[in-house]
Design an enzyme around this catalytic site. Structure first.
Site, PDB file in Angstrom:
ATOM      1  N   SER A 131       4.780  -8.459   1.086  1.00 19.97           N
ATOM      2  CA  SER A 131       5.344  -7.118   0.916  1.00 19.97           C
ATOM      3  C   SER A 131       6.025  -6.692   2.203  1.00 19.97           C
ATOM      4  CB  SER A 131       4.243  -6.114   0.572  1.00 19.97           C
ATOM      5  OG  SER A 131       4.755  -4.800   0.709  1.00 19.97           O
ATOM      6  N   HIS A 160       8.317  -9.089  -1.960  1.00 20.37           N
ATOM      7  CA  HIS A 160       7.860  -7.918  -2.703  1.00 20.37           C
ATOM      8  C   HIS A 160       8.411  -6.667  -2.028  1.00 20.37           C
ATOM      9  CE1 HIS A 160       4.865  -5.748  -5.226  1.00 20.37           C
ATOM     10  NE2 HIS A 160       4.712  -4.947  -4.176  1.00 20.37           N
ATOM     11  N   ASP A 201       8.644  -2.605  -2.138  1.00 16.46           N
ATOM     12  CA  ASP A 201       7.987  -1.407  -2.652  1.00 16.46           C
ATOM     13  C   ASP A 201       8.935  -0.219  -2.592  1.00 16.46           C
ATOM     14  OD1 ASP A 201       5.192  -2.271  -3.169  1.00 16.46           O
ATOM     15  OD2 ASP A 201       5.290  -2.831  -1.043  1.00 16.46           O
ATOM     16  N   MET A 231       9.248   3.708  -3.316  1.00 16.20           N
ATOM     17  CA  MET A 231       8.404   4.912  -3.489  1.00 16.20           C
ATOM     18  C   MET A 231       9.282   6.152  -3.391  1.00 16.20           C
ATOM     19  SD  MET A 231       5.178   3.930  -1.057  1.00 16.20           S
ATOM     20  CE  MET A 231       4.548   2.237  -0.949  1.00 16.20           C
ATOM     21  N   HIS A 244       8.647  -3.428  -6.871  1.00 12.63           N
ATOM     22  CA  HIS A 244       7.500  -2.670  -7.368  1.00 12.63           C
ATOM     23  C   HIS A 244       7.880  -1.204  -7.266  1.00 12.63           C
ATOM     24  CE1 HIS A 244       3.037  -1.371  -6.566  1.00 12.63           C
ATOM     25  NE2 HIS A 244       3.485  -0.947  -7.734  1.00 12.63           N
ATOM     26  N   MET A 248       7.227   2.425  -7.521  1.00 17.76           N
ATOM     27  CA  MET A 248       6.209   3.485  -7.552  1.00 17.76           C
ATOM     28  C   MET A 248       6.960   4.810  -7.605  1.00 17.76           C
ATOM     29  SD  MET A 248       3.710   1.663  -4.836  1.00 17.76           S
ATOM     30  CE  MET A 248       5.068   0.590  -4.363  1.00 17.76           C
ATOM     31  N   MET A 251      -3.126  -3.073  -9.782  1.00 21.26           N
ATOM     32  CA  MET A 251      -3.212  -2.560  -8.410  1.00 21.26           C
ATOM     33  C   MET A 251      -4.661  -2.612  -7.933  1.00 21.26           C
ATOM     34  SD  MET A 251      -0.252  -1.911  -7.226  1.00 21.26           S
ATOM     35  CE  MET A 251      -0.780  -1.125  -5.694  1.00 21.26           C
ATOM     36  N   ASP A 269      -2.049  -6.515  -5.978  1.00 22.08           N
ATOM     37  CA  ASP A 269      -1.337  -5.897  -4.856  1.00 22.08           C
ATOM     38  C   ASP A 269      -2.260  -4.879  -4.204  1.00 22.08           C
ATOM     39  OD1 ASP A 269       0.523  -4.767  -3.138  1.00 22.08           O
ATOM     40  OD2 ASP A 269       1.755  -3.877  -4.730  1.00 22.08           O
TER      41      ASP A 269
HETATM   42  C1  DX5 Z   1       1.046  -0.324  -1.717  1.00 20.20           C
HETATM   43  C2  DX5 Z   1       2.076  -1.376  -1.967  1.00 20.20           C
HETATM   44  C3  DX5 Z   1       1.712  -2.702  -1.470  1.00 20.20           C
HETATM   45  C4  DX5 Z   1       1.436  -2.789   0.006  1.00 20.20           C
HETATM   46  C5  DX5 Z   1       0.264  -3.704   0.138  1.00 20.20           C
HETATM   47  O1  DX5 Z   1       1.229   0.733  -2.574  1.00 20.20           O
HETATM   48  O2  DX5 Z   1       2.330  -1.480  -3.349  1.00 20.20           O
HETATM   49  O3  DX5 Z   1       2.673  -3.682  -1.864  1.00 20.20           O
HETATM   50  O4  DX5 Z   1       2.491  -3.270   0.777  1.00 20.20           O
HETATM   51  O5  DX5 Z   1      -0.142  -3.718   1.461  1.00 20.20           O
HETATM   52  P1  DX5 Z   1      -1.415  -4.536   1.972  1.00 20.20           P
HETATM   53  O6  DX5 Z   1      -1.215  -5.973   1.584  1.00 20.20           O
HETATM   54  O7  DX5 Z   1      -1.387  -4.306   3.441  1.00 20.20           O
HETATM   55  O8  DX5 Z   1      -2.628  -3.940   1.295  1.00 20.20           O
HETATM   56 ZN    ZN Z   2       3.567  -3.174  -4.006  1.00 17.46          ZN
END
Ligand code: DX5
Ligand code: ZN
Length: 222
Positions: free
Chosen positions: A8, A31, A33, A35, A64, A66, A135, A173
Site C-alpha cells: 500500500s 495498492h 488507497d 479516501m 481501494h 474508501m 478489512m 488489508d
Molecule cells: C487503511 C488502508 C490500508 C493501509 C494499510 O485504511 O486501506 O491499505 O495502507 O496499512 P498497514 O499495512 O500499515 O496496516
Molecule cells: Zn487499503
C-alpha cells in the site's frame, strides 16, 4: 495460484510516489488507497493522481476506494486503467450494478467490508465479483494493529468461495506483517495488502519476498 503481495502506497512518500512505486516492481499489484474525508476521516488522492500513477507504475494498480457514492465515482478509476477497483459495500447503493459496470470497463471488481460488517449477506453474490476485501483494521489509516476477530470471517469467506467453485480472490488489508501474515494465510486469504510493513522496511524489495514467502508457506490447504 500463490499468495499475492500488494504494498500500500499509503505508507510511501507522497512527495516521491514515482520513486516509491519503483521500489515495489517485485510486487503483484500496487495498492492505492483513495479516501474522501467522508467515508473515512482521512483524505488521500483522487482520480487525476491515480491516472498518472497508472502510467508510471511498474505493476498493475489495485485501487481501494474508501469513499461515499462509489456508484458515481468508481467507474472513473476503471476507465483510468486501474486493473482492480474495490469499493465498500457499506457505501454502495447498488453493488451488483456497480460491479458489473467495473467488469464491463475491463477492471476486476472488488467488494470491501469493514471489520464490523458481516460477510454473509454477500456470499450469494460471489459470482458478481472478482475479489472480496475483508478489512482487518478500521479503514482510514496505515500502521494500525490487526483485529484478531476478523480471522473467523476470513475463514467463513474462504469456505464459501471454495464451496462456490468460483475463482474469487480474498484480500486482507490492515495490520499485515511478519507476525500476522501466516495466520491470515492459514485462514484462507490469498491477496495481502501491506503498507507500513513494506515501506517501513530497510529493504523494501526483500520485505515483499519475505512476506509473500511466509504467506505461501502457511497457505490454507483444502
Ligand atoms: C487503511 C488502508 C490500508 C493501509 C494499510 O485504511 O486501506 O491499505 O495502507 O496499512 P498497514 O499495512 O500499515 O496496516
Ligand atoms: Zn487499503
Amino acid at each position: 495460484m500463490g499468495a499475492l503481495l500488494n504494498p500500500s502506497i499509503l505508507s510511501a512518500d507522497f512527495a516521491n510516489l514515482e520513486r516509491d512505486l519503483g521500489k515495489i516492481a517485485g510486487a503483484d499489484y500496487a495498492h492505492v488507497d483513495v479516501m474522501d474525508y467522508h467515508f473515512v476521516p482521512n483524505l488521500t488522492i483522487g482520480l487525476p493522481v491515480v491516472e498518472r500513477l497508472v502510467q508510471v507504475c511498474p505493476v498493475p494498480i489495485d485501487t481501494h476506494l474508501m469513499i461515499e457514492d462509489p456508484d458515481r465515482w468508481a467507474p472513473g478509476f476503471a476507465e483510468a486503467g486501474a486493473a482492480s477497483v474495490t469499493f465498500h459495500a457499506e457505501a454502495a447503493q447498488a453493488p451488483v450494478r456497480l460491479a458489473r459496470e467495473l467488469r464491463r470497463l475491463g477492471a476486476r471488481a472488488g467488494l470491501a467490508i469493514r471489520p464490523a460488517t458481516p460477510v454473509e449477506p454477500f456470499l450469494d453474490l460471489l459470482d458478481e465479483i472478482d475479489m472480496l476485501l475483508v478489512m482487518t483494521v478500521e479503514p482510514g489509516f496505515g500502521g494500525q494493529s490487526f483485529i484478531e476477530g476478523t480471522l473467523a470471517k476470513i475463514r467463513r469467506a474462504r469456505a464459501a468461495v471454495d464451496e462456490s467453485g468460483l475463482d474469487v480472490w480474498i484480500q486482507v488489508d490492515g495490520g499485515v506483517s511478519r507476525t500476522t501474515i501466516e495466520r491470515i494465510a492459514d485462514a484462507g486469504a490469498n491477496v495481502f495488502v501491506a503498507g507500513s510493513a513494506v515501506y517501513g522496511a530497510d529493504d523494501v524489495a526483500a520485505e515483499i519476498d519475505v512476506l509473500r514467502g511466509l504467506a505461501d508457506g502457511a497457505a490454507h490447504h483444502h
